[in-house]
Design a protein around this motif. Structure first.
Motif, PDB file in Angstrom:
ATOM      1  N   GLU A  59      42.871 -16.821 -26.939  1.00  0.00           N
ATOM      2  CA  GLU A  59      41.619 -17.366 -27.465  1.00  0.00           C
ATOM      3  C   GLU A  59      41.179 -18.573 -26.662  1.00  0.00           C
ATOM      4  OE1 GLU A  59      39.467 -15.925 -29.243  1.00  0.00           O
ATOM      5  OE2 GLU A  59      40.778 -14.251 -29.628  1.00  0.00           O
ATOM      6  N   ASP A  60      42.132 -19.351 -26.132  1.00  0.00           N
ATOM      7  CA  ASP A  60      41.733 -20.408 -25.202  1.00  0.00           C
ATOM      8  C   ASP A  60      42.134 -20.015 -23.780  1.00  0.00           C
ATOM      9  OD1 ASP A  60      44.435 -20.727 -25.273  1.00  0.00           O
ATOM     10  OD2 ASP A  60      44.419 -22.726 -26.141  1.00  0.00           O
ATOM     11  N   GLY A  61      42.582 -18.777 -23.648  1.00  0.00           N
ATOM     12  CA  GLY A  61      42.901 -18.249 -22.323  1.00  0.00           C
ATOM     13  C   GLY A  61      44.306 -18.576 -21.840  1.00  0.00           C
ATOM     14  N   LEU A  62      45.131 -19.197 -22.702  1.00  0.00           N
ATOM     15  CA  LEU A  62      46.503 -19.540 -22.306  1.00  0.00           C
ATOM     16  C   LEU A  62      47.518 -18.716 -23.090  1.00  0.00           C
ATOM     17  CD1 LEU A  62      46.351 -23.461 -22.239  1.00  0.00           C
ATOM     18  CD2 LEU A  62      46.185 -21.897 -20.297  1.00  0.00           C
ATOM     19  N   LEU A  63      48.730 -18.605 -22.558  1.00  0.00           N
ATOM     20  CA  LEU A  63      49.814 -17.969 -23.313  1.00  0.00           C
ATOM     21  C   LEU A  63      50.313 -18.941 -24.384  1.00  0.00           C
ATOM     22  CD1 LEU A  63      51.874 -16.311 -20.426  1.00  0.00           C
ATOM     23  CD2 LEU A  63      50.039 -15.320 -21.820  1.00  0.00           C
ATOM     24  N   GLU A  64      50.962 -18.401 -25.392  1.00  0.00           N
ATOM     25  CA  GLU A  64      51.433 -19.237 -26.492  1.00  0.00           C
ATOM     26  C   GLU A  64      52.676 -20.033 -26.113  1.00  0.00           C
ATOM     27  OE1 GLU A  64      51.889 -17.683 -30.370  1.00  0.00           O
ATOM     28  OE2 GLU A  64      49.807 -16.996 -30.456  1.00  0.00           O
TER      29      GLU A  64
ATOM     30  N   GLN B 257      42.387 -19.370 -14.199  1.00  0.00           N
ATOM     31  CA  GLN B 257      41.000 -19.428 -13.662  1.00  0.00           C
ATOM     32  C   GLN B 257      39.989 -19.461 -14.809  1.00  0.00           C
ATOM     33  OE1 GLN B 257      41.560 -19.533 -10.434  1.00  0.00           O
ATOM     34  NE2 GLN B 257      43.628 -18.715 -10.685  1.00  0.00           N
ATOM     35  N   LYS B 258      40.191 -18.591 -15.798  1.00  0.00           N
ATOM     36  CA  LYS B 258      39.218 -18.419 -16.890  1.00  0.00           C
ATOM     37  C   LYS B 258      39.494 -19.344 -18.070  1.00  0.00           C
ATOM     38  CE  LYS B 258      37.531 -13.578 -17.029  1.00  0.00           C
ATOM     39  NZ  LYS B 258      37.470 -12.448 -17.976  1.00  0.00           N
ATOM     40  N   ALA B 259      40.670 -19.993 -18.101  1.00  0.00           N
ATOM     41  CA  ALA B 259      41.085 -20.755 -19.287  1.00  0.00           C
ATOM     42  C   ALA B 259      40.197 -21.977 -19.527  1.00  0.00           C
ATOM     43  CB  ALA B 259      42.536 -21.192 -19.134  1.00  0.00           C
ATOM     44  N   GLN B 260      40.088 -22.345 -20.805  1.00  0.00           N
ATOM     45  CA  GLN B 260      39.330 -23.550 -21.171  1.00  0.00           C
ATOM     46  C   GLN B 260      40.294 -24.731 -21.130  1.00  0.00           C
ATOM     47  OE1 GLN B 260      37.521 -22.736 -25.014  1.00  0.00           O
ATOM     48  NE2 GLN B 260      36.902 -20.708 -24.294  1.00  0.00           N
ATOM     49  N   LEU B 261      40.205 -25.517 -20.048  1.00  0.00           N
ATOM     50  CA  LEU B 261      41.160 -26.604 -19.844  1.00  0.00           C
ATOM     51  C   LEU B 261      40.495 -27.970 -20.010  1.00  0.00           C
ATOM     52  CD1 LEU B 261      43.108 -25.247 -16.733  1.00  0.00           C
ATOM     53  CD2 LEU B 261      43.635 -24.951 -19.154  1.00  0.00           C
ATOM     54  N   THR B 262      41.251 -28.886 -20.601  1.00  0.00           N
ATOM     55  CA  THR B 262      40.767 -30.269 -20.770  1.00  0.00           C
ATOM     56  C   THR B 262      41.277 -31.110 -19.603  1.00  0.00           C
ATOM     57  OG1 THR B 262      42.748 -30.942 -21.955  1.00  0.00           O
ATOM     58  CG2 THR B 262      40.947 -30.022 -23.278  1.00  0.00           C
ATOM     59  N   GLY B 263      40.842 -32.371 -19.545  1.00  0.00           N
ATOM     60  CA  GLY B 263      41.335 -33.290 -18.523  1.00  0.00           C
ATOM     61  C   GLY B 263      42.831 -33.504 -18.653  1.00  0.00           C
ATOM     62  N   GLU B 264      43.299 -33.606 -19.891  1.00  0.00           N
ATOM     63  CA  GLU B 264      44.739 -33.749 -20.174  1.00  0.00           C
ATOM     64  C   GLU B 264      45.502 -32.549 -19.604  1.00  0.00           C
ATOM     65  OE1 GLU B 264      45.613 -33.503 -24.348  1.00  0.00           O
ATOM     66  OE2 GLU B 264      47.731 -33.983 -24.065  1.00  0.00           O
TER      67      GLU B 264
END
Ligand code: 9D3
Length: 246
Positions: A171-176, A224-231
């Motif tokens: 859902e945020d494009g990352l693995l759990e 590439q597609k994941a929703q990433l923050t600055g952190e």
């Protein structure tokens, strides 16, 4: 959401829908699944749904008549109705497509068998062709079930809150991140100390870092597609540095 599944093996579809989250969603009226047996629309004494290919060659082709009449028998929800053909040639189904399809009112799923279906059904009746991945299945039934499962989870109310969609993998494009439950020590292996600390902010940071680490190691293509923050960016830089040193 209403699904209509057209197949020559209706019991394959019904069997899966008897139990689990989709069964519960159907009981609650959040989804409705109607299975239509293509064979019921076949003519002749033998009720054949397939025939030999014009031009010769191995294998059989699904006849257009029975599928056409089966589709004609399906009541259409006026707006937001789509006819989907499950086929190895279709666009690859993914979570983004699941979200898009979850906004429809009715999905009509045509399951092929044999080498494929008569081309004129594609031309006359099909809105979209979908595949679930690059491997060879024996027919479209499992693909239809995969699609209905993934889409139904996104229909409001189906998950009943326990398992929020937001926290789900992809859902945020990352693995759990890794999960642990009791006992605290299993076969000599301890649960990470931080999870027992009660420090919710520290736990959140640890889990996020674990998600990023796993994704970098197992599915770097997802970043590439994941929703990433600055952190996230900072954590990833550290992880990559660590990997270079080793
Ligand atoms: C011998 C050539 N085959 C193409 C790779 C023909 C063929 C194989 C398998 C024709 C149909 C099928 C049955 N598969 C499906 O109907 C199918 C499917 C799949 O095999 N993989 C991934 N997604 C899907 S959706 C429907």
């Amino acid at each position: 959401m209403r699904y209509d599944v057209l197949t020559i093996f209706p019991e394959m579809i019904r069997a899966y829908l008897k139990e689990g989250i989709l069964a519960r969603a159907a009981k609650r009226g959040l989804i409705e699944v109607q299975v239509t047996d293509i064979r019921a629309f076949a003519g002749g004494a033998h009720k054949n749904t397939d025939d030999r290919p014009f031009g010769g060659g191995d294998g059989m082709v699904m006849k257009p008549g029975p599928i056409y009449r089966a589709l004609d028998s399906v009541p259409r929800v006026e707006e937001n109705s789509l006819v989907l053909l499950l086929t190895p040639q279709g666009k690859r189904f993914d979570q983004e497509m699941a979200w898009e399809l979850s906004r429809q009112k009715q999905l009509i799923l045509v399951c092929g068998r044999y080498e494929g279906i008569d081309e004129r059904i594609r031309e006359l009746c099909v809105d979209r062709e979908l595949s679930i991945g690059d491997y060879v299945l024996s027919g479209g039934e499992l693909a239809a079930l995969v699609l209905m499962d993934a889409v139904s989870r996104l229909v409001p109310g189906v998950l009943g809150g326990q398992n929020s969609t937001q926290e789900d993998s992809f859902e945020d494009g990352l693995l759990e991140y890794p999960h642990y439950t009791r006992p605290r020590v299993f076969m000599g292996r301890e649960v990470p100390e931080i999870l027992l600390s009660g420090d919710h902010e520290k736990i959140r940071q640890w889990r996020r870092a674990q998600s990023l680490k796993r994704t970098l190691e197992k599915r770097p293509d997802l970043l590439q597609k994941a929703q990433l923050t600055g952190e996230d960016g900072a954590i990833l830089e550290k992880l990559k540095e660590g990997a270079e040193k080793q």
